[in-house]
Each structure stands twice: as structure tokens, then as C-alpha cells.
Design a protein around this motif. Structure first.
Motif, PDB file in Angstrom:
ATOM      1  N   GLN A 103      43.372 -11.599 -22.682  1.00 20.19           N
ATOM      2  CA  GLN A 103      44.251 -10.479 -22.335  1.00 20.19           C
ATOM      3  C   GLN A 103      44.970  -9.935 -23.558  1.00 20.19           C
ATOM      4  OE1 GLN A 103      44.187  -9.204 -19.177  1.00 20.19           O
ATOM      5  NE2 GLN A 103      45.312  -7.498 -20.126  1.00 20.19           N
ATOM      6  N   ALA A 104      45.269 -10.821 -24.509  1.00 19.09           N
ATOM      7  CA  ALA A 104      45.910 -10.372 -25.748  1.00 19.09           C
ATOM      8  C   ALA A 104      44.991  -9.413 -26.505  1.00 19.09           C
ATOM      9  CB  ALA A 104      46.251 -11.574 -26.632  1.00 19.09           C
ATOM     10  N   LEU A 105      43.685  -9.694 -26.494  1.00 21.28           N
ATOM     11  CA  LEU A 105      42.728  -8.798 -27.135  1.00 21.28           C
ATOM     12  C   LEU A 105      42.556  -7.498 -26.349  1.00 21.28           C
ATOM     13  CD1 LEU A 105      39.774 -10.930 -28.582  1.00 21.28           C
ATOM     14  CD2 LEU A 105      41.300  -9.378 -29.811  1.00 21.28           C
ATOM     15  N   VAL A 106      42.609  -7.595 -25.033  1.00 14.21           N
ATOM     16  CA  VAL A 106      42.539  -6.390 -24.203  1.00 14.21           C
ATOM     17  C   VAL A 106      43.673  -5.437 -24.570  1.00 14.21           C
ATOM     18  CG1 VAL A 106      42.833  -5.469 -21.853  1.00 14.21           C
ATOM     19  CG2 VAL A 106      41.338  -7.440 -22.252  1.00 14.21           C
ATOM     20  N   PHE A 107      44.881  -5.964 -24.670  1.00 15.00           N
ATOM     21  CA  PHE A 107      46.035  -5.142 -25.028  1.00 15.00           C
ATOM     22  C   PHE A 107      45.927  -4.630 -26.457  1.00 15.00           C
ATOM     23  CE2 PHE A 107      48.667  -7.568 -21.707  1.00 15.00           C
ATOM     24  CZ  PHE A 107      48.506  -6.544 -20.776  1.00 15.00           C
ATOM     25  N   LEU A 108      45.479  -5.491 -27.373  1.00 14.21           N
ATOM     26  CA  LEU A 108      45.387  -5.121 -28.783  1.00 14.21           C
ATOM     27  C   LEU A 108      44.350  -4.030 -29.009  1.00 14.21           C
ATOM     28  CD1 LEU A 108      46.308  -5.766 -31.720  1.00 14.21           C
ATOM     29  CD2 LEU A 108      44.355  -7.341 -31.840  1.00 14.21           C
ATOM     30  N   LEU A 109      43.173  -4.173 -28.389  1.00  9.09           N
ATOM     31  CA  LEU A 109      42.069  -3.227 -28.595  1.00  9.09           C
ATOM     32  C   LEU A 109      42.087  -2.064 -27.611  1.00  9.09           C
ATOM     33  CD1 LEU A 109      39.155  -5.758 -29.260  1.00  9.09           C
ATOM     34  CD2 LEU A 109      40.602  -4.579 -30.931  1.00  9.09           C
ATOM     35  N   LYS A 110      42.995  -2.117 -26.645  1.00  2.00           N
ATOM     36  CA  LYS A 110      43.147  -1.052 -25.660  1.00  2.00           C
ATOM     37  C   LYS A 110      41.882  -0.805 -24.850  1.00  2.00           C
ATOM     38  CE  LYS A 110      46.760   1.440 -28.190  1.00  2.00           C
ATOM     39  NZ  LYS A 110      47.214   2.755 -28.700  1.00  2.00           N
ATOM     40  N   GLN A 111      41.180  -1.876 -24.543  1.00  2.00           N
ATOM     41  CA  GLN A 111      40.008  -1.780 -23.676  1.00  2.00           C
ATOM     42  C   GLN A 111      39.692  -3.154 -23.105  1.00  2.00           C
ATOM     43  OE1 GLN A 111      35.963  -1.603 -25.208  1.00  2.00           O
ATOM     44  NE2 GLN A 111      36.726  -1.460 -27.313  1.00  2.00           N
ATOM     45  N   ASP A 112      39.058  -3.142 -21.941  1.00  2.00           N
ATOM     46  CA  ASP A 112      38.624  -4.377 -21.296  1.00  2.00           C
ATOM     47  C   ASP A 112      37.145  -4.230 -20.941  1.00  2.00           C
ATOM     48  OD1 ASP A 112      38.076  -6.544 -19.661  1.00  2.00           O
ATOM     49  OD2 ASP A 112      40.005  -6.491 -18.639  1.00  2.00           O
ATOM     50  N   PRO A 113      36.256  -4.906 -21.650  1.00  2.00           N
ATOM     51  CA  PRO A 113      34.815  -4.782 -21.377  1.00  2.00           C
ATOM     52  C   PRO A 113      34.438  -5.106 -19.940  1.00  2.00           C
ATOM     53  CG  PRO A 113      35.167  -5.869 -23.476  1.00  2.00           C
ATOM     54  CD  PRO A 113      36.525  -5.769 -22.821  1.00  2.00           C
ATOM     55  N   ILE A 114      35.174  -6.015 -19.312  1.00  2.00           N
ATOM     56  CA  ILE A 114      34.874  -6.367 -17.923  1.00  2.00           C
ATOM     57  C   ILE A 114      35.136  -5.174 -17.006  1.00  2.00           C
ATOM     58  CG2 ILE A 114      35.485  -7.846 -15.988  1.00  2.00           C
ATOM     59  CD1 ILE A 114      36.204 -10.022 -18.020  1.00  2.00           C
ATOM     60  N   VAL A 115      36.269  -4.529 -17.216  1.00  2.00           N
ATOM     61  CA  VAL A 115      36.628  -3.354 -16.401  1.00  2.00           C
ATOM     62  C   VAL A 115      35.698  -2.184 -16.710  1.00  2.00           C
ATOM     63  CG1 VAL A 115      38.413  -1.655 -15.914  1.00  2.00           C
ATOM     64  CG2 VAL A 115      39.028  -4.063 -16.202  1.00  2.00           C
ATOM     65  N   LEU A 116      35.427  -1.950 -17.987  1.00  2.00           N
ATOM     66  CA  LEU A 116      34.578  -0.821 -18.379  1.00  2.00           C
ATOM     67  C   LEU A 116      33.157  -0.968 -17.838  1.00  2.00           C
ATOM     68  CD1 LEU A 116      35.665  -0.289 -22.111  1.00  2.00           C
ATOM     69  CD2 LEU A 116      35.982   1.295 -20.214  1.00  2.00           C
TER      70      LEU A 116
END
Length: 256
Positions: free
Chosen positions: A238-251
Motif C-alpha cells: 500500500q505504501a508503494l500504491v500511495f507513492l506511485l499513485k497507482q494500484d496494478p490490482i485495481v487497474l
């Protein structure tokens, strides 16, 4: 000397913009077919996100110079597409980030020998020269084994992304939210210590070399096997999701 260097960088950026205006064109049906066949990240995006991805890809294609090295006869269109698509994937959460500092991409057919450190390399990023270097064989291997968390293209683009954020005279710098980075760095440090202590980790041993390597290795798993990553360490993921502003699972639509 610093002024001259900055002037050269500005001129390179200007030439890139001129080149973009001259050659910016739509992707062909064949180009899109290559993405659908060989690039799962693009294939799994929604229609709207695919259109955005294509627009970003068109810019990367005309703003980077691809150079064959080490006996490689030519850079094919497929090479340009897949390497550029990897850059778009890693930067997809940042609309204005195009890794503009790295204007040249050198491609070798296989691992190459560095006369500087007397070692063979699969890839590297040189911020002083503004280049990204890749072994095409290793790049392809990374996409053939889609779920092993080892992907040279993602690894080197991750290094370029982190460096781009740190280059202060670059208009694209400082796009990482400092607080988000602090949270990620805390979990990353804990994982590095875990690997160094010999405990079992989701990440391979090379991730513990330093924080730069951990970031690059973490992004390989973040994009190649996000669900496994999230199951292993939800907070770090989740820290990477917030940092990179994307979630590969959601996308990918798998988070629904």
C-alpha cells in the motif's frame, strides 16, 4: 561548468519538443497488436486507461533516441514499443512525468562488458549521461516469465524514475510525496534488514544491497505479481500504491 551543463539539458529538452511536434503520430493497428499480445499491463487496462496509455506512449516514442550497441544491427519497432511501454507503466501514476532527463536508450543484444568496473551487465542507468542501457535478451526474458518478479525493463525504469525525482534542476523533479516516501522507506528498511539477517523474504537477496536496489526490485514484484506482494506485506504494498499513485490490482480490474 554547471551553467553549461544546464544549458545543454535545456537544449536537449527543446530538441525533444521539436522532434515530438514533427513526428508525433498515431500508433498503427500493428503497434497496438504488439501491446495487446506482449504487454499484459496494457491489455488489462480499461478502455479509458488504454487510451491514456497510448497517448503517453506516443510521447515517449518520439522523445527518446534508441541506439543499437554491441553488434545489434537495428532497433525494431517492437523493441521501441515494449521498452517505451515499460517506461509508461512505471510512470503511469504521474501524468507529467516522462523521464525527460533520460533522452537516450542504448540496447545491447545480450549482457555487455563494462570497461569501467570490469563486469558484465544486463542493464544500467547513467544520470550523468542521461542514458538507460538494456540487454534485449534479458529484457525479453523478463516478459516471458511474467509472474516471477524478475523483469529487467521494470528494474531499470524504476532506477530512472527514482533518479528523475532527485534531479533538482529537472522540471520533473520532486514528484514523490515526501511523506509517502518516508512511509515506504521505513518498511523497505525493515525488509532489507530481514533479508540481511538470513530470514525468508518475498524479495530476492539482491534487494538488500541498498535502498536503491530494494526500490527497483520491489517495483518488479509490484507490477509482475501484485497480489502475491500484497498478501506478503500489505503495508509495504500500500505504501508503494500511495507513492506511485497507482494500484496494478485495481487497474487490471482484479481488485473489484
Amino acid at each position: 561548468m554547471l551553467f553549461i551543463f544546464h544549458l545543454i539539458q535545456s537544449l536537449q529538452a527543446l530538441f525533444s519538443e521539436i522532434r515530438m511536434l514533427l513526428f508525433f503520430k498515431k500508433l498503427s493497428i500493428e503497434d497496438v497488436s504488439v501491446l495487446k499480445k506482449f504487454f499484459p499491463y496494457y491489455r488489462n487496462l480499461s478502455d479509458d486507461h488504454q487510451r491514456e496509455f497510448i497517448e503517453r506512449l506516443r510521447y515517449i516514442l518520439v522523445s527518446k533516441t534508441f541506439v543499437p550497441r554491441g553488434g545489434l544491427k537495428e532497433i525494431t519497432r517492437e523493441m521501441e514499443l515494449l521498452i517505451s511501454a515499460t517506461a509508461v507503466m512505471v510512470t503511469f501514476g504521474f501524468r507529467q512525468v516522462k523521464l525527460s532527463h533520460f533522452s537516450k536508450i542504448l540496447v545491447y543484444p545480450d549482457d555487455y562488458y563494462s570497461t569501467i568496473n570490469k563486469k558484465y551487465h544486463r542493464g544500467e542507468v547513467n544520470p550523468k549521461l542521461g542514458i538507460i542501457v538494456l540487454s534485449w535478451k534479458s529484457f525479453v526474458d523478463g516478459f516471458l516469465q511474467v509472474n516471477d518478479g524478475v523483469n529487467l525493463g521494470i528494474h531499470e525504469m524504476a532506477h530512472a524514475l527514482k533518479l528523475e525525482n532527485q534531479i533538482h534542476y529537472n522540471q520533473e523533479s520532486n514528484f514523490f510525496n515526501p511523506q509517502r516516501w518516508k512511509v515506504f522507506a521505513k518498511f523497505a528498511h525493515e525488509e532489507i534488514l530481514k533479508i540481511k539477517s538470513g530470514k525468508v523474504s518475498f524479495f530476492r537477496e539482491s534487494a538488500a544491497i541498498d535502498s536503491h536496489e530494494f526500490f527497483a526490485v520491489a517495483l518488479e514484484s509490484f507490477f509482475e505479481k501484485p497480489s502475491d506482494f500484497k498478501n506478503y506485506h500489505p503495508e509495504l504494498y500500500q505504501a508503494l500504491v500511495f507513492l506511485l499513485k497507482q494500484d496494478p490490482i485495481v487497474l487490471s480490474g482484479k481488485g473489484k
